[in-house]
Enzyme design. Structure first.
Site, PDB file in Angstrom:
ATOM      1  N   HIS A   1       0.874  -1.093  -0.122  1.00 19.81           N
ATOM      2  CA  HIS A   1      -0.169  -0.089   0.056  1.00 19.81           C
ATOM      3  C   HIS A   1       0.890   1.038   0.165  1.00 19.81           C
ATOM      4  O   HIS A   1       0.645   2.306  -0.645  1.00 19.81           O
ATOM      5  CB  HIS A   1      -1.006   0.236   1.282  1.00 19.81           C
ATOM      6  CG  HIS A   1      -1.983  -1.093   1.349  1.00 19.81           C
ATOM      7  ND1 HIS A   1      -1.802  -2.154   2.082  1.00 19.81           N
ATOM      8  CD2 HIS A   1      -3.094  -1.472   0.801  1.00 19.81           C
ATOM      9  CE1 HIS A   1      -2.710  -2.974   2.080  1.00 19.81           C
ATOM     10  NE2 HIS A   1      -3.384  -2.618   1.252  1.00 19.81           N
TER      11      HIS A   1
ATOM     12  N   LYS B   1      -0.885  -6.570  -8.064  1.00 17.88           N
ATOM     13  CA  LYS B   1      -1.111  -7.754  -7.172  1.00 17.88           C
ATOM     14  C   LYS B   1      -2.453  -8.183  -7.194  1.00 17.88           C
ATOM     15  O   LYS B   1      -2.668  -9.576  -7.214  1.00 17.88           O
ATOM     16  CB  LYS B   1      -0.596  -7.363  -5.701  1.00 17.88           C
ATOM     17  CG  LYS B   1      -1.375  -8.077  -4.449  1.00 17.88           C
ATOM     18  CD  LYS B   1      -0.662  -9.452  -4.497  1.00 17.88           C
ATOM     19  CE  LYS B   1      -1.251 -10.283  -3.383  1.00 17.88           C
ATOM     20  NZ  LYS B   1      -2.599 -10.312  -3.013  1.00 17.88           N
TER      21      LYS B   1
HETATM   22  P1  AMP Z   1      -6.551  -3.746  -0.371  1.00 16.77           P
HETATM   23  O1  AMP Z   1      -6.363  -2.847   0.851  1.00 16.77           O
HETATM   24  O2  AMP Z   1      -6.111  -5.166  -0.378  1.00 16.77           O
HETATM   25  O3  AMP Z   1      -7.754  -3.600  -0.764  1.00 16.77           O
HETATM   26  O4  AMP Z   1      -5.441  -3.457  -1.532  1.00 16.77           O
HETATM   27  C1  AMP Z   1      -5.228  -1.878  -1.771  1.00 16.77           C
HETATM   28  C2  AMP Z   1      -4.512  -1.551  -3.041  1.00 16.77           C
HETATM   29  O5  AMP Z   1      -3.236  -1.975  -2.690  1.00 16.77           O
HETATM   30  C3  AMP Z   1      -4.904  -2.361  -4.178  1.00 16.77           C
HETATM   31  O6  AMP Z   1      -4.866  -1.693  -5.336  1.00 16.77           O
HETATM   32  C4  AMP Z   1      -3.983  -3.491  -4.181  1.00 16.77           C
HETATM   33  O7  AMP Z   1      -3.694  -4.031  -5.453  1.00 16.77           O
HETATM   34  C5  AMP Z   1      -2.684  -2.842  -3.733  1.00 16.77           C
HETATM   35  N1  AMP Z   1      -1.961  -3.769  -3.068  1.00 16.77           N
HETATM   36  C6  AMP Z   1      -2.114  -4.821  -2.360  1.00 16.77           C
HETATM   37  N2  AMP Z   1      -1.024  -5.640  -1.892  1.00 16.77           N
HETATM   38  C7  AMP Z   1      -0.133  -5.011  -2.804  1.00 16.77           C
HETATM   39  C8  AMP Z   1       1.499  -5.338  -3.033  1.00 16.77           C
HETATM   40  N3  AMP Z   1       1.964  -6.612  -2.390  1.00 16.77           N
HETATM   41  N4  AMP Z   1       1.947  -4.565  -3.980  1.00 16.77           N
HETATM   42  C9  AMP Z   1       1.473  -3.469  -4.598  1.00 16.77           C
HETATM   43  N5  AMP Z   1       0.164  -3.200  -4.306  1.00 16.77           N
HETATM   44  C10 AMP Z   1      -0.442  -4.042  -3.486  1.00 16.77           C
END
Ligand code: AMP
Length: 289
Positions: free
Chosen positions: A37, A150
């Protein structure tokens, strides 16, 4: 750093940026922030004058029996991390604000992409993602929004939704952040036991194996998919899918010809310790996933 706890206060902050002529890059999250994030927030800072993040565990993207209730919500720590990244403000709505009890729900989806892969295992997931992202875009009104590779299928769904609805937001795709041993960072990794954490390496190892096969000239998707499944199974991952697909349409491929399609995307999903993990890698193409 300000915190907008209501839609109205978020709109007021947005209006101030507009009057000041400052562009806004938006990073939507569900919190439990990790380096993945934070890398999105750093990328966002390069793309606009100010960065706005949201922290909202969206109920409509969780299916029955999924981890909505136990999803980690370390809010104070998350806010400190946002502040340390230089985020201008955080939008932090409640369910009652995002889904008013008297609203007649609207459906938004990209059926051509949302029914396969993750959609087969989480049939209501992408409709929930589209609905909340459309709401967030309308509230925050960003110039650009950053999403992680991801969640590759999510990224493709959001790109398609934004294009088809002609939303005035540029979608920026950001690389996957990994632990040193290759495990893709995820808020759900926190659920893993020590042994599960070791088994979880099966996903990224399967993707590396697929990359090696394609680099060595393997052109049969079935051969690459079988190798990925075998690697995941050897790590005690219960495989949901391990596939090689077209990088834009996610369509099945008869033959792997990276030069023709700009690479192929390998996508894996499986369960370790009952925790569902996903990962992906672009094979034979330009750019990192
Ligand atoms: P989430 O909080 O899981 O909904 O993720 C929020 C954002 O963070 C989304 O755009 C995800 O794709 C991104 N994200 C989650 N894990 C990763 C990671 N390991 N590397 C890059 N972006 C990520």
């Amino acid at each position: 750093m300000w915190i907008a706890d209501t839609i109205e206060s978020m709109r007021v902050h947005r209006e101030v940026f507009r009057r000041e002529g400052r562009s806004v890059a938006f990073v939507p999250t569900m919190g439990a922030l990790h380096e993945g994030h934070l890398s999105l927030m750093r990328a966002a800072a390069e793309l606009a004058d100010v960065v706005v993040a949201s922290i909202y565990v969206n109920p409509t993207q969780f299916g029955v029996g999924e981890d909505f209730d136990k999803y980690p919500r370390p809010l104070e720590h998350d806010l400190k991390l946002c502040e340390a990244q230089g985020v201008a403000g955080v939008f932090r709505p409640t369910d009652a604000m995002m889904y008013p009890a008297d609203a007649l729900p609207c459906e938004i989806n990209v059926p051509a992409l949302a029914g396969v892969l993750e959609g087969e295992f989480r049939p209501t997931h992408f409709a929930g993602v589209c609905r909340v992202v459309a709401k967030l875009f309308n509230i925050v009104q960003p110039d650009v929004a950053c999403f992680g590779r991801k969640d590759y299928q999510q990224l493709k769904v959001i790109e398609a939704m934004t294009a088809d609805l002609m939303l005035p937001v540029r979608i920026a795709a950001c690389p996957t952040m990994r632990e040193e041993d290759g495990l893709a960072m995820s808020s759900r990794n926190a659920y893993l036991s020590d042994e599960g954490r070791r088994h979880a390496l099966g996903l990224s190892k399967a993707l590396r194996e697929a990359a090696n096969l394609v680099n060595d000239g393997e052109s049969d998707p079935a051969a690459v998919e079988a190798a990925m499944r075998a690697t995941m199974a050897a790590h005690h991952v219960e495989v949901d899918y391990a596939v090689v697909r077209h990088p834009h349409t996610l369509a099945r491929l008869d033959i792997i010809e990276p030069a023709l399609t700009g690479g192929v995307i390998a996508l894996v999903a499986g369960r370790v310790d009952g925790v569902r993990l996903i990962d992906n890698a672009l094979l034979g193409g330009q750019g990192d996933t």
